[in-house]
Design an enzyme around this catalytic site. Structure first.
Site, PDB file in Angstrom:
ATOM      1  N   LYS A  29      24.858   3.096   4.055  1.00  0.00           N
ATOM      2  CA  LYS A  29      25.797   2.615   3.054  1.00  0.00           C
ATOM      3  C   LYS A  29      27.147   3.300   3.215  1.00  0.00           C
ATOM      4  O   LYS A  29      28.183   2.631   3.296  1.00  0.00           O
ATOM      5  CB  LYS A  29      25.215   2.901   1.658  1.00  0.00           C
ATOM      6  CG  LYS A  29      25.808   2.098   0.549  1.00  0.00           C
ATOM      7  CD  LYS A  29      25.153   2.458  -0.794  1.00  0.00           C
ATOM      8  CE  LYS A  29      23.741   1.895  -0.926  1.00  0.00           C
ATOM      9  NZ  LYS A  29      23.054   2.388  -2.132  1.00  0.00           N
ATOM     10  N   ARG A  99      25.775   6.718  -5.702  1.00  0.00           N
ATOM     11  CA  ARG A  99      24.815   5.848  -5.021  1.00  0.00           C
ATOM     12  C   ARG A  99      24.103   6.550  -3.869  1.00  0.00           C
ATOM     13  O   ARG A  99      24.737   7.179  -3.044  1.00  0.00           O
ATOM     14  CB  ARG A  99      25.558   4.623  -4.475  1.00  0.00           C
ATOM     15  CG  ARG A  99      26.597   4.057  -5.398  1.00  0.00           C
ATOM     16  CD  ARG A  99      27.452   3.016  -4.727  1.00  0.00           C
ATOM     17  NE  ARG A  99      26.689   1.874  -4.245  1.00  0.00           N
ATOM     18  CZ  ARG A  99      27.170   0.946  -3.448  1.00  0.00           C
ATOM     19  NH1 ARG A  99      28.428   1.022  -3.031  1.00  0.00           N
ATOM     20  NH2 ARG A  99      26.412  -0.047  -3.041  1.00  0.00           N
ATOM     21  N   GLY A 108      16.108  -0.218  -2.792  1.00  0.00           N
ATOM     22  CA  GLY A 108      15.666   0.121  -4.143  1.00  0.00           C
ATOM     23  C   GLY A 108      14.752   1.330  -4.258  1.00  0.00           C
ATOM     24  O   GLY A 108      14.227   1.606  -5.325  1.00  0.00           O
ATOM     25  N   MET A 110      15.497   4.519  -3.764  1.00  0.00           N
ATOM     26  CA  MET A 110      16.141   5.699  -4.324  1.00  0.00           C
ATOM     27  C   MET A 110      17.090   5.266  -5.443  1.00  0.00           C
ATOM     28  O   MET A 110      17.156   4.104  -5.778  1.00  0.00           O
ATOM     29  CB  MET A 110      16.864   6.457  -3.230  1.00  0.00           C
ATOM     30  CG  MET A 110      15.888   7.065  -2.248  1.00  0.00           C
ATOM     31  SD  MET A 110      16.727   7.876  -0.910  1.00  0.00           S
ATOM     32  CE  MET A 110      17.612   6.554  -0.182  1.00  0.00           C
ATOM     33  N   ARG A 350      25.160  -4.331   5.414  1.00  0.00           N
ATOM     34  CA  ARG A 350      24.194  -3.767   6.356  1.00  0.00           C
ATOM     35  C   ARG A 350      23.616  -4.903   7.166  1.00  0.00           C
ATOM     36  O   ARG A 350      23.700  -6.066   6.749  1.00  0.00           O
ATOM     37  CB  ARG A 350      23.089  -3.020   5.615  1.00  0.00           C
ATOM     38  CG  ARG A 350      22.309  -3.913   4.694  1.00  0.00           C
ATOM     39  CD  ARG A 350      21.307  -3.137   3.853  1.00  0.00           C
ATOM     40  NE  ARG A 350      20.777  -4.008   2.828  1.00  0.00           N
ATOM     41  CZ  ARG A 350      20.388  -3.626   1.631  1.00  0.00           C
ATOM     42  NH1 ARG A 350      20.458  -2.385   1.276  1.00  0.00           N
ATOM     43  NH2 ARG A 350      19.915  -4.499   0.765  1.00  0.00           N
ATOM     44  N   HIS A 476      14.513  -8.131  -5.250  1.00  0.00           N
ATOM     45  CA  HIS A 476      13.661  -7.113  -4.650  1.00  0.00           C
ATOM     46  C   HIS A 476      12.437  -7.742  -3.995  1.00  0.00           C
ATOM     47  O   HIS A 476      12.095  -7.439  -2.858  1.00  0.00           O
ATOM     48  CB  HIS A 476      13.231  -6.109  -5.729  1.00  0.00           C
ATOM     49  CG  HIS A 476      12.297  -5.060  -5.218  1.00  0.00           C
ATOM     50  ND1 HIS A 476      10.933  -5.180  -5.304  1.00  0.00           N
ATOM     51  CD2 HIS A 476      12.539  -3.910  -4.551  1.00  0.00           C
ATOM     52  CE1 HIS A 476      10.377  -4.121  -4.743  1.00  0.00           C
ATOM     53  NE2 HIS A 476      11.325  -3.339  -4.283  1.00  0.00           N
ATOM     54  N   SER A 803      -8.213   1.553  34.190  1.00  0.00           N
ATOM     55  CA  SER A 803      -7.772   0.917  32.960  1.00  0.00           C
ATOM     56  C   SER A 803      -8.124   1.857  31.815  1.00  0.00           C
ATOM     57  O   SER A 803      -9.286   2.245  31.656  1.00  0.00           O
ATOM     58  CB  SER A 803      -8.466  -0.436  32.785  1.00  0.00           C
ATOM     59  OG  SER A 803      -8.052  -1.017  31.578  1.00  0.00           O
ATOM     60  N   CYS A 870      -6.535  -1.292  28.195  1.00  0.00           N
ATOM     61  CA  CYS A 870      -7.215  -2.450  27.627  1.00  0.00           C
ATOM     62  C   CYS A 870      -7.742  -2.182  26.227  1.00  0.00           C
ATOM     63  O   CYS A 870      -8.505  -2.954  25.683  1.00  0.00           O
ATOM     64  CB  CYS A 870      -8.336  -2.921  28.546  1.00  0.00           C
ATOM     65  SG  CYS A 870      -9.577  -1.664  28.829  1.00  0.00           S
ATOM     66  N   TYR A 890       0.279  -2.594  33.717  1.00  0.00           N
ATOM     67  CA  TYR A 890       0.123  -3.658  32.728  1.00  0.00           C
ATOM     68  C   TYR A 890      -0.550  -3.147  31.458  1.00  0.00           C
ATOM     69  O   TYR A 890      -1.176  -2.090  31.463  1.00  0.00           O
ATOM     70  CB  TYR A 890      -0.681  -4.835  33.306  1.00  0.00           C
ATOM     71  CG  TYR A 890      -2.140  -4.496  33.555  1.00  0.00           C
ATOM     72  CD1 TYR A 890      -3.089  -4.634  32.547  1.00  0.00           C
ATOM     73  CD2 TYR A 890      -2.565  -4.030  34.799  1.00  0.00           C
ATOM     74  CE1 TYR A 890      -4.412  -4.311  32.765  1.00  0.00           C
ATOM     75  CE2 TYR A 890      -3.880  -3.709  35.024  1.00  0.00           C
ATOM     76  CZ  TYR A 890      -4.810  -3.843  34.003  1.00  0.00           C
ATOM     77  OH  TYR A 890      -6.119  -3.506  34.211  1.00  0.00           O
TER      78      TYR A 890
HETATM   79  P1  ADP Z   1      20.755   0.026  -3.966  1.00  0.00           P
HETATM   80  O1  ADP Z   1      20.716   0.896  -2.773  1.00  0.00           O
HETATM   81  O2  ADP Z   1      19.549   0.096  -4.810  1.00  0.00           O
HETATM   82  O3  ADP Z   1      21.186  -1.367  -3.626  1.00  0.00           O
HETATM   83  P2  ADP Z   1      23.450   0.537  -4.733  1.00  0.00           P
HETATM   84  O4  ADP Z   1      23.972   1.896  -4.656  1.00  0.00           O
HETATM   85  O5  ADP Z   1      23.827  -0.382  -3.650  1.00  0.00           O
HETATM   86  O6  ADP Z   1      21.893   0.624  -4.898  1.00  0.00           O
HETATM   87  O7  ADP Z   1      23.901  -0.074  -6.108  1.00  0.00           O
HETATM   88  C1  ADP Z   1      23.378  -1.265  -6.586  1.00  0.00           C
HETATM   89  C2  ADP Z   1      24.445  -2.174  -7.063  1.00  0.00           C
HETATM   90  O8  ADP Z   1      25.263  -1.552  -8.032  1.00  0.00           O
HETATM   91  C3  ADP Z   1      25.434  -2.608  -6.000  1.00  0.00           C
HETATM   92  O9  ADP Z   1      24.973  -3.674  -5.297  1.00  0.00           O
HETATM   93  C4  ADP Z   1      26.638  -2.990  -6.804  1.00  0.00           C
HETATM   94  O10 ADP Z   1      26.519  -4.325  -7.229  1.00  0.00           O
HETATM   95  C5  ADP Z   1      26.556  -2.073  -7.973  1.00  0.00           C
HETATM   96  N1  ADP Z   1      27.521  -1.002  -7.747  1.00  0.00           N
HETATM   97  C6  ADP Z   1      27.359   0.172  -7.133  1.00  0.00           C
HETATM   98  N2  ADP Z   1      28.495   0.869  -7.085  1.00  0.00           N
HETATM   99  C7  ADP Z   1      29.413   0.097  -7.693  1.00  0.00           C
HETATM  100  C8  ADP Z   1      30.800   0.240  -7.948  1.00  0.00           C
HETATM  101  N3  ADP Z   1      31.448   1.326  -7.579  1.00  0.00           N
HETATM  102  N4  ADP Z   1      31.413  -0.760  -8.577  1.00  0.00           N
HETATM  103  C9  ADP Z   1      30.761  -1.872  -8.958  1.00  0.00           C
HETATM  104  N5  ADP Z   1      29.469  -2.072  -8.753  1.00  0.00           N
HETATM  105  C10 ADP Z   1      28.795  -1.100  -8.117  1.00  0.00           C
HETATM  106 MG    MG Z   2      22.771  -1.779  -2.581  1.00  0.00          MG
END
Ligand code: ADP
Ligand code: MG
Ligand code: MG
Length: 913
Positions: A29, A99, A108, A110, A350, A476, A803, A870, A890
């Protein structure tokens, strides 16, 4: 980390300290936020604290390295500058998010906290500055809720079904008479804030913290701490992510999707990641914030269907950004964005997770679009070899489905999020799915939920398929099931899932826990009851030949991919097949020979003769019995040689202990058997019983089996050798080339292979003399006990090929029986005693070492020694890659794993170039 004293990597205003290259430190990220900032994509300013700090934090009881505090404070000032807002300001307060983000995305698993920086003062300021009190109070209640959960751990207690914040929120919506969060008034929200704070006080005994900088530090600590939470650890174990990577922490200025109807939040994909079709798509919610879309609280709208009409300029911005990102990353992207007053801000990008179907299509399309080369298309991160498996899995039989529909069994429709066909019994909780699966892994389960959350991971794995009532294609449930390769339908809105009553209903049709249900992940259709399945499109083209290649685009893409695979692959791929029809399938999948034909199944079909052989009192009777088996064996080999059309066929001499054919269990299960055998052979019932008792072994895995049988009963080896050679002579006479390879099992001493080779050669010579022909054949051995690997130089004096029988080699190397390891392997995995199941993937440190020794020893005697594997591992991508590196010629695996092994072999060839 470039500089070990730099703990903060800033991004914003078009400049960034980091870049994609720094994923290991900044996490995916953080690295991509920096990269996007660099390439001019609009990203709110912020900074990343690297993974090394997380590791320091974990190793030092939550302490931070010297200098971090100051650097964070300085970076916050820079963010304030770029954003033109200040933390805790009475006029224009800056809010930030905190984040998590590891090197590889762990969706999701963490924690993340949004809207940090709010308190009773700044919320007022935010209301005034934005001119929108409802927005300000909505942000505040969200903040308390997230901070309360993530940092203060105010969560559902064991006796509660529901999150306590959610419960208050639901109650508030009910009393206000509204359906959605966004319909609550500023006053409602303000009351809710007080109620949330009271809840926090009641549960923690503390007041909710007011000071923005304290809030930030608490959130940073929680983010780092979340690396070690249970679900993240489980996820890492499943996906082979090392525990010592750590997560980075991103502190970033907030942008607001909940400021009004010209605002939105969304997630999108630059191409469809379920089947791989091109075109931007995704989910969005107007007037909402981040988590709302992913959590599946409201069912989001589809970008590709309605955004163009609702927000045409936003749609255009998104398309442009999507193109920019795809061109830059040369990969399909999965993005998270927020629209604030008509302007798109990117919060994450990503490389997208995708199904096997989408992986193949996207890789081939990107080559055709000129974005990548065929070599890149084959990269393991683009198409994990195992995922090819999905293309070969069964789908619902179209006739059965049509029948179910006319029977009125079509229950409802949702969004097709994970392709495949799954029927099973309804489960409503992940824990229940896991429990039932452990009780009976054979029983298929469908996990039906309103939505899923990271806690449900284990249950999702246990289920055959997943069905949710809420959430979109990027929820999710959708994301995780795509990654697991599970059939999945999300957003089946008509579905009423009642956890308390244990029912799933649509209108007046009510299904209960345990009732059968079927989901079609290609179409999104849900049926009551079971629906029969049939072969996949690729299998229909390749194996069943019911669809012509030119009629199937999916097949054509698969074929194109496999053509590239074979261009780069140097490792051979054979198949383990005992019967001609299995061999035919395997050849269609690309097998270049048979690496293991087990002869014993033919014996199982001729139990009468083999039992006669076992019970024979003298060599002559035994010989007569054995020779009655000869024509059957010869027939089978003839069939195999014919369909293999000159490809090598490795036939293993009899391997299992004789009690598999006659044991006390057989006598118990068939009460008349002893008498029948006695009558047939003209011996007493007691003699039958006595001989059967003699065959009993305490440790059959280490008993009288493998070449030990052929040595003590040379007639067996002679008969098998004769069957092989006579079949070979006959097929060669038909004008078909034959290359038999006779494989002696379980050799440990050179004298063992010498003994067996002599019998085979003598028999072969006899057959050649009788028929006046000769056949090119080889004699080799399986390496499946450590001694054979250790003395491979001697064994190679006789053996013309090796083998590695890695099933037994794993058992004998680890001293761990595959039949008995079930009792502890689960515990071993969960507690990281072993990194993976050694019977699924080669234990490189032990078994792998023996293989390397065996290769080196064998080739020191015979430099061109042909070597294969094998065991079951031959179809496991990581093991195939190891075999390539170890210099094997192989791998051999079951027919349906052949394409996977081919791809893995090409991937390793390219990676080690
Ligand atoms: P995860 O890894 O669980 O996706 P994120 O850190 O990406 O968690 O946060 C989840 C969501 O929160 C992001 O997709 C975004 O929509 C919202 N978010 C995170 N940071 C910001 C920010 N600075 N401003 C607006 N929305 C945010
Ligand atoms: Mg995210
Ligand atoms: Mg074996």
């Amino acid at each position: 980390m470039a500089d070990p004293t730099q703990f903060v990597y800033f991004f914003g205003g078009g400049q960034a300290d980091g870049s994609t290259e720094m994923k290991n430190s900044l996490g995916g990220k953080g690295a991509n936020l920096a990269e996007m900032t660099r390439i001019g994509v609009q990203v709110p300013a912020g900074f990343t604290i690297p993974t090394e700090v997380c590791n320091y934090f974990s190793d030092n009881d939550g302490a931070y390295p010297e200098g971090l505090k100051e650097q964070v404070v300085a970076a916050l000032e820079r963010v304030e500058e770029v954003m033109g807002a200040r933390l805790g300001s009475d006029t224009n307060p800056l809010l930030v998010s905190c984040r998590s983000g590891a090197r590889e995305s762990m969706p999701g698993m963490m924690d993340t906290v949004l809207n940090i920086g709010l308190n009773e003062h700044s919320v007022q300021a935010l209301a005034e500055h934005s001119g929108n009190a409802q927005f300000a109070w909505d942000s505040y209640r969200r903040f308390i809720q997230m901070f309360g959960d993530v940092v203060l751990e105010v969560r559902a207690r064991d006796d509660e079904h529901e999150d306590p914040f959610e419960k208050l929120l639901e109650a508030k919506k009910a009393s206000a008479g509204v359906k959605y969060d966004s319909e609550l008034s500023a006053e409602d929200l303000q009351e809710l804030v007080s109620e949330f704070k009271a809840l926090v006080k009641q549960r923690t005994g503390q007041d909710f913290p007011d000071e923005p900088i304290d809030q930030i530090w608490a959130a940073i600590g929680a983010v780092f701490g979340s690396w070690n939470n249970d679900r993240a650890a489980v996820y890492r174990r499943d996906y082979g992510i090392p525990h010592n990577w750590g997560t980075a922490c991103n502190v970033q200025a907030m942008v607001y999707g909940n400021l009004g109807d010209d605002c939105a939040t969304g997630v999108g994909l630059t191409r469809d990641c379920s089947m791989g079709a091109p075109g931007f798509n995704g989910d969005y919610l107007i007037n909402a914030q981040g988590e709302d879309v992913v959590a599946g609280i409201r069912t989001p709208k589809r970008i590709e269907t309605s955004l163009k009409d609702e927000m045409p300029e936003v749609y255009e911005q998104l398309e442009t950004i999507g193109k920019t990102l795809e061109n830059h990353y040369q990969e399909v992207q999965d993005i998270e964005f927020t629209v604030q007053k008509g302007r798109v801000w990117l919060l994450q990008t990503r490389n997208a997770k995708r199904t096997g179907f989408a992986a193949v299509r996207i890789a081939v399309d990107l080559v055709h679009e000129g974005l990548i080369t065929p070599e890149q298309a084959l990269e393991k991160r683009r198409i994990p070899a195992d995922d090819l498996n999905q293309l070969l899995q069964p789908v619902f039989d179209p006739q059965e489905k049509a029948l179910a529909e006319t029977d009125g069994r079509l229950l409802t429709k949702g969004i097709n999020a994970g392709p495949g066909a799954a029927s099973g019994h309804i489960c409503l909780t992940a824990a229940e799915a896991e429990r039932l699966h452990n009780l009976n892994p054979e029983q298929p389960l469908i996990l039906v939920r309103r939505e899923t959350s990271p806690e449900d991971l284990r249950g999702m794995r246990a289920a055959e398929g997943i069905l949710t009532a809420f959430g979109g294609a990027s929820s999710h449930a959708a994301l995780v099931s795509r990654q697991m390769g599970k059939t999945c339908i999300v957003g089946a809105n008509e579905l009423n899932v009642d956890y308390t009553a244990g029912t799933v209903s649509v209108g007046d049709i009510v299904l209960k826990i345990g009732d059968p249900i079927s989901i079609d992940g290609f179409t999104g259709e849900v049926f009551t009851g079971m629906v029969d399945t049939t072969e996949s499109e690729i299998v229909n083209v390749l194996i069943k030949k019911t669809v012509a290649p030119e009629e199937s685009e999916a097949y054509q893409r698969y074929a194109q991919l496999m053509e590239w695979v074979d261009q780069f692959r140097t490792l051979g791929v054979r198949t383990n097949a005992d019967l001609p029809d299995q061999a035919v399938d395997a050849v269609a999948f690309g097998a270049e020979g048979i690496g293991l034909c087990r002869t014993e199944h033919m014996f199982v079909e001729h139990l009468e003769e083999i039992r006669e052989m076992i019970l024979a009192r003298d060599p002559d009777t035994r010989l007569a019995a054995i020779n009655r088996l000869l024509p059957f064996q010869q027939d089978e080999f003839t069939g195999l040689f014919r369909v293999m059309q000159g490809r090598p066929v490795t036939i293993r001499l009899l391997d299992p202990p004789l009690h598999e054919f006659l044991s006390e269990r057989h006598l118990q299960e068939q009460p008349d058997l002893a008498e029948e055998l006695a009558a047939q052979l003209g011996i007493s019932v007691e003699a039958v019983r006595a001989r059967t008792a003699e065959l009993h072994e305490e440790n059959p895995m280490l008993g009288h089996r493998g070449c030990r049988l052929g040595i003590v009963y040379p007639e067996i080896t002679a008969m098998q050798a004769r069957a092989i050679m006579q079949a070979a002579v006959a097929v060669q006479a038909e004008g078909i080339e034959v290359h038999p390879e006779v494989m002696v099992p379980l050799v440990g001493f050179q004298t063992e292979i010498d003994n067996q080779a002599a019998i085979v050669r003598e028999t072969a010579d006899a057959v050649f003399a009788e028929t006046g022909t000769t056949i090119e054949y080889q004699i080799g051995t399986m390496i499946e006990v450590p001694r054979a690997a250790l003395r491979s130089d001697e064994i190679a004096e006789t053996a013309e090929f090796f083998s590695f029988g890695t099933n037994d080699l794993t058992q004998t190397c680890l001293g761990m029986s595959r039949d008995d390891y079930g009792g502890f392997i689960g515990y071993y995995r969960e507690n990281d005693i072993v990194p993976f199941d050694p019977f699924q993937s080669i234990d490189l440190g032990g078994v792998g070492r023996l293989i390397e020794l065996g290769v080196a020893g064998g080739r020191s005697t015979r430099s061109d020694l042909k070597i294969g594997i094998c065991g079951e591992h031959g179809g496991d991508p990581a093991s195939v890659m190891f075999c390539h590196r170890a210099g094997l010629n192989y791998v051999s695996c079951s027919p349906y794993r052949v394409p996977i092994a081919r791809l893995a072999a090409a991937q390793e060839a390219l990676a080690s170039e």
